[in-house]
Design a protein around this motif. Structure first.
Motif, PDB file in Angstrom:
ATOM      1  N   PRO A 368       0.839  -1.200   0.000  1.00 23.76           N
ATOM      2  CA  PRO A 368       0.000   0.000   0.000  1.00 23.76           C
ATOM      3  C   PRO A 368       0.878   1.256   0.000  1.00 23.76           C
ATOM      4  CG  PRO A 368      -0.520  -1.489   1.835  1.00 23.76           C
ATOM      5  CD  PRO A 368       0.781  -1.930   1.268  1.00 23.76           C
ATOM      6  N   THR A 369       0.258   2.421  -0.239  1.00 24.51           N
ATOM      7  CA  THR A 369       1.061   3.624  -0.426  1.00 24.51           C
ATOM      8  C   THR A 369       0.942   4.643   0.697  1.00 24.51           C
ATOM      9  OG1 THR A 369      -0.704   4.687  -1.700  1.00 24.51           O
ATOM     10  CG2 THR A 369       0.923   3.399  -2.933  1.00 24.51           C
ATOM     11  N   THR A 379      -0.012  -4.691   7.513  1.00 21.97           N
ATOM     12  CA  THR A 379       1.004  -5.203   6.618  1.00 21.97           C
ATOM     13  C   THR A 379       2.115  -4.179   6.468  1.00 21.97           C
ATOM     14  OG1 THR A 379       1.380  -6.207   4.447  1.00 21.97           O
ATOM     15  CG2 THR A 379      -0.071  -4.295   4.504  1.00 21.97           C
ATOM     16  N   VAL A 380       3.110  -4.499   5.651  1.00 20.67           N
ATOM     17  CA  VAL A 380       4.214  -3.588   5.365  1.00 20.67           C
ATOM     18  C   VAL A 380       4.129  -3.146   3.913  1.00 20.67           C
ATOM     19  CG1 VAL A 380       5.742  -4.589   7.088  1.00 20.67           C
ATOM     20  CG2 VAL A 380       5.714  -5.541   4.788  1.00 20.67           C
ATOM     21  N   LYS A 381       4.860  -2.084   3.588  1.00 16.36           N
ATOM     22  CA  LYS A 381       4.935  -1.678   2.189  1.00 16.36           C
ATOM     23  C   LYS A 381       5.572  -2.810   1.377  1.00 16.36           C
ATOM     24  CE  LYS A 381       5.963   3.145   3.435  1.00 16.36           C
ATOM     25  NZ  LYS A 381       6.986   4.223   3.327  1.00 16.36           N
ATOM     26  N   SER A 407       9.901  -8.918  -2.254  1.00 16.54           N
ATOM     27  CA  SER A 407       9.354  -9.103  -0.912  1.00 16.54           C
ATOM     28  C   SER A 407       8.685 -10.473  -0.863  1.00 16.54           C
ATOM     29  CB  SER A 407       8.323  -8.020  -0.612  1.00 16.54           C
ATOM     30  OG  SER A 407       8.904  -6.732  -0.604  1.00 16.54           O
ATOM     31  N   THR A 408       8.900 -11.215   0.220  1.00 17.77           N
ATOM     32  CA  THR A 408       8.311 -12.561   0.285  1.00 17.77           C
ATOM     33  C   THR A 408       6.803 -12.517   0.470  1.00 17.77           C
ATOM     34  OG1 THR A 408       8.469 -12.867   2.679  1.00 17.77           O
ATOM     35  CG2 THR A 408      10.436 -13.386   1.359  1.00 17.77           C
ATOM     36  N   ARG A 409       6.304 -11.419   1.094  1.00 16.24           N
ATOM     37  CA  ARG A 409       4.875 -11.246   1.347  1.00 16.24           C
ATOM     38  C   ARG A 409       4.329 -12.263   2.349  1.00 16.24           C
ATOM     39  NH1 ARG A 409       6.273  -9.264  -3.451  1.00 16.24           N
ATOM     40  NH2 ARG A 409       4.970  -7.740  -4.547  1.00 16.24           N
ATOM     41  N   LYS A 410       5.212 -12.962   3.053  1.00 15.47           N
ATOM     42  CA  LYS A 410       4.794 -13.995   3.987  1.00 15.47           C
ATOM     43  C   LYS A 410       4.927 -13.497   5.426  1.00 15.47           C
ATOM     44  CE  LYS A 410       6.334 -17.781   0.981  1.00 15.47           C
ATOM     45  NZ  LYS A 410       7.280 -18.926   0.878  1.00 15.47           N
ATOM     46  N   PRO A 411       3.831 -13.454   6.192  1.00 14.38           N
ATOM     47  CA  PRO A 411       3.927 -13.071   7.605  1.00 14.38           C
ATOM     48  C   PRO A 411       4.947 -13.949   8.332  1.00 14.38           C
ATOM     49  CG  PRO A 411       1.635 -13.169   6.918  1.00 14.38           C
ATOM     50  CD  PRO A 411       2.431 -13.730   5.779  1.00 14.38           C
ATOM     51  N   GLY A 412       5.791 -13.308   9.135  1.00 15.61           N
ATOM     52  CA  GLY A 412       6.813 -14.026   9.873  1.00 15.61           C
ATOM     53  C   GLY A 412       8.178 -14.000   9.226  1.00 15.61           C
ATOM     54  N   ASP A 413       8.248 -13.716   7.900  1.00 17.32           N
ATOM     55  CA  ASP A 413       9.541 -13.636   7.228  1.00 17.32           C
ATOM     56  C   ASP A 413      10.231 -12.319   7.561  1.00 17.32           C
ATOM     57  OD1 ASP A 413       9.096 -16.067   6.100  1.00 17.32           O
ATOM     58  OD2 ASP A 413       8.935 -15.345   4.028  1.00 17.32           O
ATOM     59  N   TRP A 414      11.553 -12.363   7.729  1.00 16.33           N
ATOM     60  CA  TRP A 414      12.283 -11.132   8.054  1.00 16.33           C
ATOM     61  C   TRP A 414      12.246 -10.153   6.881  1.00 16.33           C
ATOM     62  CZ3 TRP A 414      16.445  -9.027   5.502  1.00 16.33           C
ATOM     63  CH2 TRP A 414      17.097  -9.837   4.571  1.00 16.33           C
ATOM     64  N   ASP A 415      12.132 -10.668   5.657  1.00 14.31           N
ATOM     65  CA  ASP A 415      12.068  -9.802   4.480  1.00 14.31           C
ATOM     66  C   ASP A 415      10.694  -9.894   3.806  1.00 14.31           C
ATOM     67  OD1 ASP A 415      12.546 -12.430   3.786  1.00 14.31           O
ATOM     68  OD2 ASP A 415      14.156 -12.007   2.358  1.00 14.31           O
ATOM     69  N   ARG A 416       9.688  -9.832   4.653  1.00 20.97           N
ATOM     70  CA  ARG A 416       8.309  -9.876   4.154  1.00 20.97           C
ATOM     71  C   ARG A 416       8.033  -8.736   3.171  1.00 20.97           C
ATOM     72  NH1 ARG A 416       2.872  -9.014   7.926  1.00 20.97           N
ATOM     73  NH2 ARG A 416       1.321  -9.320   6.260  1.00 20.97           N
ATOM     74  N   GLY A 417       8.609  -7.551   3.435  1.00 19.91           N
ATOM     75  CA  GLY A 417       8.359  -6.413   2.564  1.00 19.91           C
ATOM     76  C   GLY A 417       9.340  -5.287   2.806  1.00 19.91           C
ATOM     77  N   TYR A 418       9.090  -4.148   2.141  1.00 22.43           N
ATOM     78  CA  TYR A 418       9.860  -2.911   2.293  1.00 22.43           C
ATOM     79  C   TYR A 418      11.343  -3.142   2.009  1.00 22.43           C
ATOM     80  CZ  TYR A 418      10.481   1.861   4.153  1.00 22.43           C
ATOM     81  OH  TYR A 418      10.743   3.209   4.300  1.00 22.43           O
ATOM     82  N   ILE A 449       1.778  -5.782  14.941  1.00 30.25           N
ATOM     83  CA  ILE A 449       2.145  -5.548  13.557  1.00 30.25           C
ATOM     84  C   ILE A 449       2.276  -4.045  13.331  1.00 30.25           C
ATOM     85  CG2 ILE A 449       1.492  -5.830  11.145  1.00 30.25           C
ATOM     86  CD1 ILE A 449       2.299  -8.405  12.531  1.00 30.25           C
ATOM     87  N   ALA A 450       3.469  -3.615  12.929  1.00 35.60           N
ATOM     88  CA  ALA A 450       3.736  -2.203  12.677  1.00 35.60           C
ATOM     89  C   ALA A 450       4.634  -2.110  11.443  1.00 35.60           C
ATOM     90  CB  ALA A 450       4.415  -1.553  13.873  1.00 35.60           C
ATOM     91  N   THR A 451       4.262  -1.253  10.532  1.00 36.09           N
ATOM     92  CA  THR A 451       4.929  -1.189   9.233  1.00 36.09           C
ATOM     93  C   THR A 451       6.430  -1.064   9.327  1.00 36.09           C
ATOM     94  OG1 THR A 451       2.984  -0.237   8.207  1.00 36.09           O
ATOM     95  CG2 THR A 451       5.075   0.124   7.098  1.00 36.09           C
TER      96      THR A 451
END
Length: 596
Positions: A368-369, A379-381, A407-418, A449-451
């Motif tokens: 999201p933006t 979620t994260v960017k 971004s993996t887009r998977k909750p729990g992954d260290w590189d889920r996003g951003y 959960i915090a962006t």
């Protein structure tokens, strides 16, 4: 072999130490025609034969969501291409006249030991709120003066700028420095949380050791970007405030043109980039209003994340919001789609010189933006990193829109996003390239959960030159280059042919084989090597072709061709820049290497 001390920049006069050979009449005529064409244009002639237009950098109009920008040098390549600088990468058709091979792009492998840095110190843990040990651009390099890897990163959300070091590029320590006793800070603490996006560049070309490291950092409390210089990457001296620019403005050096470039974050239908170049760092950070030019946006091929768009509110919810804001449903729907990532935005653009071109990383924000949306969705960017290539330092070609790192887009992954790349892009470690990047999990011990929580740093590993290969299957395939010139004498390739073979022959402008450099005389390459010399029976080397217009025809069966180059040295030195460096090099370019 030339020593690194004699080659302080990429303006390398290879002709100064290689024997000259006779040039045939056709080459003289072609050179005269090319000079006549060049003389009719006032622009700079580059190392690879590209002639820049008189107006440089070009001023153009850009709009997010438009068709991909045209790349002039791909539409109209030079009549002859000098290849004396760097390994010649096959990421586009710039060098290729004809081929039956298939181009395949490659993604790196994420290191199994990731993340290599995660929040551990009090500053990084941030009281459990927004912990992070991650780059927001920041930077990294191999420092040949101390024979160590260096990586600068962001500790705790908008708090510290820290330094980590490593001997092998994989295992990192936090040195105890004297800027703030007992910590690895390189900028003193301030009472307010100040920092945001930061760009830190190692400058191995400078003759002033006090300017080896350069930094621009956005300070959130005063909403301005400041510039610093350092001799060691630890102790920094303030230089100036930059003109007004966005919060993730970064810097890089173009070694082919010897220019400092500022990648300026601006807002043009969302996040985008403007461009400003100058001969010195001091000049580059002191542009005047109206001098930067529009540089890069996302385009029609940059699509939003379908998972985000699938979470769009129902029509009834949008209609209620439209009524409350006195808007039409259509206008409100457009606003809502933009919040979820449609259209996409260009979050980052960082670049570095690598071999024969500028290597760039585009950070594509797919949604999201804005804060309201990502907080609502918990979620994260979602930022994916795509590679781009430039042979003039301004126009970018992105031939592969599959993310280089996603971004993996998977909750729990260290590189889920951003995801963020670091200034420096990659280091060279033997036969591999190390790409350092940061990602966010979005997980906070105190906030849930915090962006901006859970930022960490990892590395992904790719074959050297391994961005794209030209592949052949079971049947023979060929690749014929455009007319080339070189002053080297030893042909090298980066190729993988463990079950097949690779042969090369030299051709004249008419496509006739130049004896004795035929496929029949070529000793076939088999196996897998990032630096393999090609030889022919009947000739010790390519000295007889030095200075002539020559085409190479590669004949490949069951294999992959990544790059080729003609070196003046039997070691295979490419005399191209090696990105953010590596332990086998003693300077910013490849002036020698062990044959593999």
């Amino acid at each position: 072999m030339r020593s690194a001390r004699l080659l302080p920049s990429l303006v390398i006069c290879l002709g100064c130490f290689l024997p000259l050979v006779a040039i045939d009449q056709s080459a003289i005529v072609a050179a005269a025609e090319e000079k006549k064409t060049a003389d009719s244009q006032a622009g700079e002639l580059l190392y690879n034969g590209i002639r820049l237009p008189a107006e440089w950098p070009p001023r153009r109009s850009l709009k997010t969501g438009a068709a991909p920008a045209r790349v002039p040098y791909l539409e109209h390549p030079p009549q002859v291409i000098p290849i004396d600088v760097g390994r010649q990468l096959l990421v586009d058709d710039f060098l290729i006249e004809h081929t039956t091979l298939t181009r395949r792009f490659h993604q790196p492998e994420r290191y199994a030991g990731n993340p290599i840095l995660k929040p551990e110190t009090p500053a990084e843990l941030n009281g459990g709120k927004l912990p992070l040990a991650a780059m927001i651009s920041d930077g990294f390099c191999y420092d040949p003066f101390v024979r160590d890897f260096k990586l600068w990163y962001h500790a705790g959300w908008r708090d510290g700028t820290m330094l980590a070091t490593s001997h092998d590029g994989l295992h990192w320590t936090r040195p105890k420095l004297d800027v703030e006793a007992g910590t690895n800070r390189v900028l003193p603490s301030k009472k307010k949380l100040v920092r945001h996006g930061t760009g830190i560049a190692f400058d191995p070309y400078t003759t002033d050791p006090r300017q080896r490291f350069k930094m621009v950092i956005f300070e959130d409390d005063v909403k301005q970007t400041s510039a610093y210089l350092s001799a060691d990457g630890v102790h920094w001296t303030f230089q100036a405030h930059l003109p007004e620019c966005g919060d993730n403005t970064t810097i890089f050096y173009n070694p082919f043109r010897k220019k400092w470039v500022v990648s300026i974050r601006i807002y043009r239908f969302g996040r985008a980039r403007d461009y400003f170049e100058a001969d010195t760092f001091a000049q580059a950070i002191a542009w005047k209003e109206g001098q930067p030019v529009p540089w890069a946006n996302t385009d029609a091929l940059d699509t939003p994340d379908p998972g985000m768009l699938a979470l769009l509110p129902e029509r009834a919810e949008i209609e209620r919001e439209a009524e409350a804001k006195h808007k039409s449903y259509e206008a409100m729907l457009k606003d809502v789609r933009q919040r979820y990532g449609d259209p996409t935005q260009l979050y980052n653009l960082d670049a570095i010189g690598y071999e024969s071109l500028m290597l760039g990383v585009f950070g594509i924000l797919r949604g999201p933006t804005n804060a309201a949306t990502w907080d609502k969705l918990k979620t994260v960017k979602l930022i994916d990193l795509e590679l781009a290539y430039s042979r003039d330092g301004f126009y970018w070609d992105r031939p592969n829109r599959q993310p280089f790192l996603a971004s993996t887009r998977k909750p729990g992954d260290w590189d889920r996003g951003y995801l963020h790349a670091g200034v420096g892009i990659c280091t060279v470690m033997g036969d591999k390239l190390y790409f350092y990047y940061s990602g966010w999990s979005g997980e906070s011990p105190k906030l849930g959960i915090a962006t901006y929580a859970g930022g960490a740093t990892g590395v992904a590993i790719l074959r050297r030159d391994g961005f794209a290969s030209m592949d052949a299957g079971g049947e023979d395939g060929t690749l014929t280059t455009r007319p080339l010139t070189f002053r080297g004498r030893h042909l090298f390739v980066n190729a993988a042919v463990p079950r097949g073979e690779l042969r090369v022959e030299a051709l004249d402008d008419a496509g006739r084989v130049i004896a004795p450099f035929s496929a029949d005389n070529c000793r076939p390459m088999t196996g897998d090597s990032t630096r393999q010399r090609i030889t022919w029976r009947g000739a010790d080397d390519l000295a007889a072709l030095s200075g002539r217009r020559v085409k190479f025809r590669f004949l490949l069966r069951q294999g992959e061709l990544y790059a080729f180059w003609v070196s003046p040295d039997a070691s295979g030195a490419s005399y191209g820049p090696i990105a953010a460096g590596g332990p086998e090099f003693h300077g910013p370019i490849d002036t020698g290497g062990k044959q593999k």
